[in-house]
Design a protein around this motif. Structure first.
Motif, PDB file in Angstrom:
ATOM      1  N   TRP A  27      39.138  34.533  43.039  1.00 62.31           N
ATOM      2  CA  TRP A  27      37.946  34.928  42.355  1.00 62.31           C
ATOM      3  C   TRP A  27      36.693  34.173  42.965  1.00 62.31           C
ATOM      4  N   LYS A  28      35.699  34.618  43.182  1.00 59.87           N
ATOM      5  CA  LYS A  28      34.536  33.896  43.785  1.00 59.87           C
ATOM      6  C   LYS A  28      33.369  34.255  42.636  1.00 59.87           C
ATOM      7  N   ASP A  29      32.530  33.077  42.467  1.00 55.76           N
ATOM      8  CA  ASP A  29      31.403  33.414  41.717  1.00 55.76           C
ATOM      9  C   ASP A  29      30.102  34.035  42.598  1.00 55.76           C
ATOM     10  N   ALA A  30      28.802  34.020  42.078  1.00 54.15           N
ATOM     11  CA  ALA A  30      27.651  34.534  42.758  1.00 54.15           C
ATOM     12  C   ALA A  30      27.576  33.954  43.994  1.00 54.15           C
ATOM     13  N   ASN A  31      27.718  32.751  44.119  1.00 55.81           N
ATOM     14  CA  ASN A  31      27.587  31.931  45.537  1.00 55.81           C
ATOM     15  C   ASN A  31      28.484  31.853  46.358  1.00 55.81           C
ATOM     16  N   GLY A  32      29.754  32.672  45.982  1.00 57.74           N
ATOM     17  CA  GLY A  32      31.052  32.495  47.046  1.00 57.74           C
ATOM     18  C   GLY A  32      31.902  31.388  46.650  1.00 57.74           C
ATOM     19  N   GLN A  33      31.574  30.361  45.647  1.00 60.68           N
ATOM     20  CA  GLN A  33      32.610  29.598  45.375  1.00 60.68           C
ATOM     21  C   GLN A  33      33.922  30.103  44.590  1.00 60.68           C
ATOM     22  N   VAL A  34      35.092  29.386  44.908  1.00 59.11           N
ATOM     23  CA  VAL A  34      36.126  29.776  44.207  1.00 59.11           C
ATOM     24  C   VAL A  34      36.426  29.293  42.999  1.00 59.11           C
ATOM     25  N   LEU A  35      36.498  30.318  41.864  1.00 60.95           N
ATOM     26  CA  LEU A  35      36.752  29.781  40.541  1.00 60.95           C
ATOM     27  C   LEU A  35      38.137  29.720  40.342  1.00 60.95           C
ATOM     28  N   GLN A  36      38.590  28.775  39.267  1.00 57.48           N
ATOM     29  CA  GLN A  36      39.943  28.594  38.768  1.00 57.48           C
ATOM     30  C   GLN A  36      39.814  28.671  37.297  1.00 57.48           C
ATOM     31  N   ASP A  37      40.998  28.647  36.692  1.00 58.06           N
ATOM     32  CA  ASP A  37      41.118  28.668  35.376  1.00 58.06           C
ATOM     33  C   ASP A  37      40.686  27.380  34.737  1.00 58.06           C
ATOM     34  N   GLY A  38      39.948  27.193  33.845  1.00 55.15           N
ATOM     35  CA  GLY A  38      39.560  25.923  33.074  1.00 55.15           C
ATOM     36  C   GLY A  38      38.218  25.435  33.522  1.00 55.15           C
ATOM     37  N   ASP A  39      37.584  26.115  34.509  1.00 50.14           N
ATOM     38  CA  ASP A  39      36.311  25.776  35.247  1.00 50.14           C
ATOM     39  C   ASP A  39      35.039  26.201  34.203  1.00 50.14           C
ATOM     40  N   GLY A  93      41.105  42.621  36.577  1.00 49.09           N
ATOM     41  CA  GLY A  93      40.160  43.902  35.960  1.00 49.09           C
ATOM     42  C   GLY A  93      38.731  43.747  36.420  1.00 49.09           C
ATOM     43  N   ASP A  94      38.151  44.736  35.770  1.00 51.00           N
ATOM     44  CA  ASP A  94      36.333  44.869  36.080  1.00 51.00           C
ATOM     45  C   ASP A  94      35.790  43.553  35.712  1.00 51.00           C
ATOM     46  N   HIS A  95      35.949  43.411  34.544  1.00 50.24           N
ATOM     47  CA  HIS A  95      35.414  42.039  33.921  1.00 50.24           C
ATOM     48  C   HIS A  95      36.546  40.861  34.164  1.00 50.24           C
ATOM     49  N   ASP A  96      36.517  39.977  35.184  1.00 53.81           N
ATOM     50  CA  ASP A  96      37.524  39.271  35.519  1.00 53.81           C
ATOM     51  C   ASP A  96      37.621  37.780  34.789  1.00 53.81           C
ATOM     52  N   ILE A  97      36.582  37.624  34.073  1.00 53.47           N
ATOM     53  CA  ILE A  97      36.697  36.089  33.295  1.00 53.47           C
ATOM     54  C   ILE A  97      36.536  36.371  31.567  1.00 53.47           C
ATOM     55  N   ASP A  98      37.594  35.831  31.020  1.00 54.09           N
ATOM     56  CA  ASP A  98      37.867  35.966  29.599  1.00 54.09           C
ATOM     57  C   ASP A  98      37.277  34.584  29.281  1.00 54.09           C
ATOM     58  N   CYS A  99      36.526  34.527  28.243  1.00 56.18           N
ATOM     59  CA  CYS A  99      35.922  33.304  27.744  1.00 56.18           C
ATOM     60  C   CYS A  99      35.518  33.455  26.335  1.00 56.18           C
ATOM     61  N   LYS A 100      34.792  32.381  25.773  1.00 55.30           N
ATOM     62  CA  LYS A 100      34.370  32.250  24.444  1.00 55.30           C
ATOM     63  C   LYS A 100      32.950  31.602  24.620  1.00 55.30           C
ATOM     64  N   ILE A 101      31.922  32.329  24.129  1.00 55.75           N
ATOM     65  CA  ILE A 101      30.551  31.993  24.317  1.00 55.75           C
ATOM     66  C   ILE A 101      30.179  31.477  22.950  1.00 55.75           C
ATOM     67  N   ASP A 102      29.559  30.141  22.876  1.00 48.85           N
ATOM     68  CA  ASP A 102      28.942  29.763  21.494  1.00 48.85           C
ATOM     69  C   ASP A 102      27.947  30.589  21.052  1.00 48.85           C
TER      70      ASP A 102
END
Length: 126
Positions: free
Chosen positions: A59-71, A102-111
């Motif tokens: 998984w990569k962000d908008a800038n191409g950096q690799v994302l990991q669980d917990g980031d 999936g299409d939406h590949d980040i599961d999170c909780k937003i305050d």
């Protein structure tokens, strides 16, 4: 009739010796090899993903950096919340993300909004 003197043993495929104790008495069990002497089990195919042509998802962000669980990530675009009048504003920081398929590949909780799924293309690593 049961005497097999001078005859070749029945042909069986050669099984590898146990990598831990070098025992020659290994046997196949499903898709694994098992050593009856030390109990060690190992896969018949060294790397099942490479053998089938599958690769691990990255998984990569908008800038191409690799994302990991917990980031922690920051939203880079105003995002409308479907089924609501709420908007996730640019610069919203999201902590402790969980990556999913999936299409939406980040599961999170937003305050202030609650649980949500985001697309990795709309966030950057914080």
């Amino acid at each position: 009739m049961g005497d097999r003197q001078g005859k070749q043993p029945l042909s069986t495929p050669a099984l590898p010796p146990c990598p831990q104790c070098q025992s020659a008495y290994t046997y196949a069990d499903g898709n694994q090899y098992v050593c009856p002497e030390c109990g060690h089990e190992w896969p018949q195919v060294a790397d099942a993903g490479a053998a089938t042509g599958e690769t691990e998802r990255v998984w990569k962000d908008a800038n191409g950096q690799v994302l990991q669980d917990g980031d922690a990530v920051t939203v880079v675009k105003d995002l409308k919340v479907k089924g609501s009048s709420l908007v996730v504003k640019v610069g919203t920081k999201v902590k402790n993300i969980r990556l999913i398929d999936g299409d939406h590949d980040i599961d999170c909780k937003i305050d202030g909004i609650g649980p949500m799924k985001l697309k990795s293309e709309f966030v950057k690593k914080a």
